[in-house]
Motif scaffolding. Structure first.
Motif, PDB file in Angstrom:
ATOM      1  N   VAL A  98      42.108  44.541  34.784  1.00 51.31           N
ATOM      2  CA  VAL A  98      43.280  43.843  35.331  1.00 51.31           C
ATOM      3  C   VAL A  98      43.875  44.682  36.452  1.00 51.31           C
ATOM      4  CG1 VAL A  98      45.592  42.973  34.831  1.00 51.31           C
ATOM      5  CG2 VAL A  98      43.819  42.874  33.056  1.00 51.31           C
ATOM      6  N   GLN A  99      44.031  44.083  37.628  1.00 49.15           N
ATOM      7  CA  GLN A  99      44.812  44.770  38.661  1.00 49.15           C
ATOM      8  C   GLN A  99      46.047  43.929  38.943  1.00 49.15           C
ATOM      9  OE1 GLN A  99      42.861  46.647  41.961  1.00 49.15           O
ATOM     10  NE2 GLN A  99      41.160  47.327  40.664  1.00 49.15           N
ATOM     11  N   CYS A 100      45.963  42.994  39.909  1.00 51.60           N
ATOM     12  CA  CYS A 100      47.165  42.181  40.146  1.00 51.60           C
ATOM     13  C   CYS A 100      47.404  41.216  38.996  1.00 51.60           C
ATOM     14  CB  CYS A 100      47.069  41.430  41.469  1.00 51.60           C
ATOM     15  SG  CYS A 100      46.089  39.913  41.378  1.00 51.60           S
ATOM     16  N   CYS A 103      44.102  36.506  38.473  1.00 50.99           N
ATOM     17  CA  CYS A 103      42.939  35.797  37.931  1.00 50.99           C
ATOM     18  C   CYS A 103      42.851  35.913  36.417  1.00 50.99           C
ATOM     19  CB  CYS A 103      41.657  36.369  38.536  1.00 50.99           C
ATOM     20  SG  CYS A 103      41.274  38.044  37.929  1.00 50.99           S
ATOM     21  N   THR A 104      43.621  36.845  35.852  1.00 54.05           N
ATOM     22  CA  THR A 104      43.382  37.271  34.468  1.00 54.05           C
ATOM     23  C   THR A 104      43.535  36.166  33.424  1.00 54.05           C
ATOM     24  OG1 THR A 104      44.078  39.481  35.131  1.00 54.05           O
ATOM     25  CG2 THR A 104      43.919  39.060  32.758  1.00 54.05           C
ATOM     26  N   PRO A 105      44.576  35.330  33.479  1.00 54.12           N
ATOM     27  CA  PRO A 105      44.666  34.281  32.458  1.00 54.12           C
ATOM     28  C   PRO A 105      43.424  33.395  32.418  1.00 54.12           C
ATOM     29  CG  PRO A 105      46.757  34.506  33.594  1.00 54.12           C
ATOM     30  CD  PRO A 105      45.769  35.345  34.354  1.00 54.12           C
ATOM     31  N   LEU A 134      37.302  33.535  40.153  1.00 49.06           N
ATOM     32  CA  LEU A 134      37.220  34.536  41.219  1.00 49.06           C
ATOM     33  C   LEU A 134      38.299  35.597  41.040  1.00 49.06           C
ATOM     34  CD1 LEU A 134      36.627  32.229  44.325  1.00 49.06           C
ATOM     35  CD2 LEU A 134      34.973  33.155  42.693  1.00 49.06           C
ATOM     36  N   CYS A 135      37.912  36.844  41.324  1.00 46.39           N
ATOM     37  CA  CYS A 135      38.878  37.953  41.296  1.00 46.39           C
ATOM     38  C   CYS A 135      38.831  38.636  42.653  1.00 46.39           C
ATOM     39  CB  CYS A 135      38.514  38.955  40.200  1.00 46.39           C
ATOM     40  SG  CYS A 135      39.621  40.392  40.178  1.00 46.39           S
ATOM     41  N   ARG A 136      39.977  38.854  43.245  1.00 47.59           N
ATOM     42  CA  ARG A 136      40.028  39.517  44.547  1.00 47.59           C
ATOM     43  C   ARG A 136      40.255  41.020  44.406  1.00 47.59           C
ATOM     44  NH1 ARG A 136      40.840  35.699  48.616  1.00 47.59           N
ATOM     45  NH2 ARG A 136      41.295  33.633  47.794  1.00 47.59           N
ATOM     46  N   CYS A 137      40.490  41.493  43.193  1.00 44.97           N
ATOM     47  CA  CYS A 137      40.947  42.876  43.034  1.00 44.97           C
ATOM     48  C   CYS A 137      39.929  43.834  42.446  1.00 44.97           C
ATOM     49  CB  CYS A 137      42.170  42.923  42.129  1.00 44.97           C
ATOM     50  SG  CYS A 137      43.571  42.009  42.737  1.00 44.97           S
ATOM     51  N   THR A 138      39.372  43.506  41.288  1.00 42.05           N
ATOM     52  CA  THR A 138      38.720  44.558  40.513  1.00 42.05           C
ATOM     53  C   THR A 138      37.240  44.691  40.811  1.00 42.05           C
ATOM     54  OG1 THR A 138      38.046  43.149  38.682  1.00 42.05           O
ATOM     55  CG2 THR A 138      40.262  44.031  38.586  1.00 42.05           C
TER      56      THR A 138
END
Ligand code: FES
Ligand code: FES
Length: 161
Positions: A98-100, A103-105, A134-138
């Motif tokens: 988890v970063q921002c 996308c996590t939920p 999609l995840c923009r962070c991890t």
């Protein structure tokens, strides 16, 4: 004109007045007030709005709210167990997935649905199950590791870190 509908969300019945053209993501966030479900693209590309409908990952930005009557909707708020986190939520935190968190939920709900059917997914099976999220962070390595770890937590093969 709005229509009165009953939605079952996280085991609770909500009577809500919705426009026939209202999408589930808006009703969940704005009418019901559960803001854990995120709206990213709004056009079915990012997976941020994923909820479970009758246990299946579903894009709530493409699903009309009135079509969800009589179905069991699960949002991220419905996953925690009392005061505790669901093992998938815990795994995402423990493995740094988890970063921002935007996308996590959706990631967590898609992962839960996968693990409900297959508690020991291969890396390719995890990638396939999360292909729509999609995840923009991890990057995805930590997320994939977290899902594998969550499977072990669910089976009691590893304890809390
Ligand atoms: S907000 Fe639904 S897929 Fe992006
Ligand atoms: S943690 Fe930021 S988008 Fe995935």
């Amino acid at each position: 004109m709005k229509k009165l509908v009953q939605l079952e969300i996280n085991g609770e019945i909500f009577d809500v007045a919705v426009s026939p053209t209202a999408y589930l993501v808006e009703v969940i966030r704005e009418t019901v007030g559960l803001t854990g479900t995120k709206k990213g693209c709004g056009i079915g590309d990012c997976g941020a709005c994923t909820v479970l409908i009758d246990g299946k990952p579903t894009l709530s930005c493409l699903t009309l709210a009135i079509a969800c009557q009589g179905k069991a909707i699960t949002t991220i708020e419905g996953l925690s167990q009392g005061a505790g986190l669901h093992p998938v939520q815990k795994a995402f935190i423990d493995k740094g997935a988890v970063q921002c968190g935007f996308c996590t939920p959706g990631m967590v709900l898609s992962s839960k649905a996968l693990l409900d059917e297959n508690s020991t997914p291969t890396e390719d099976e995890i990638k396939s199950a999360l292909a729509g999220n999609l995840c923009r962070c991890t990057g995805y390595a930590k997320i994939i590791e977290a899902v594998g770890y969550a499977g072990k937590l669910l089976k009691g093969e590893v304890g809390d870190e």
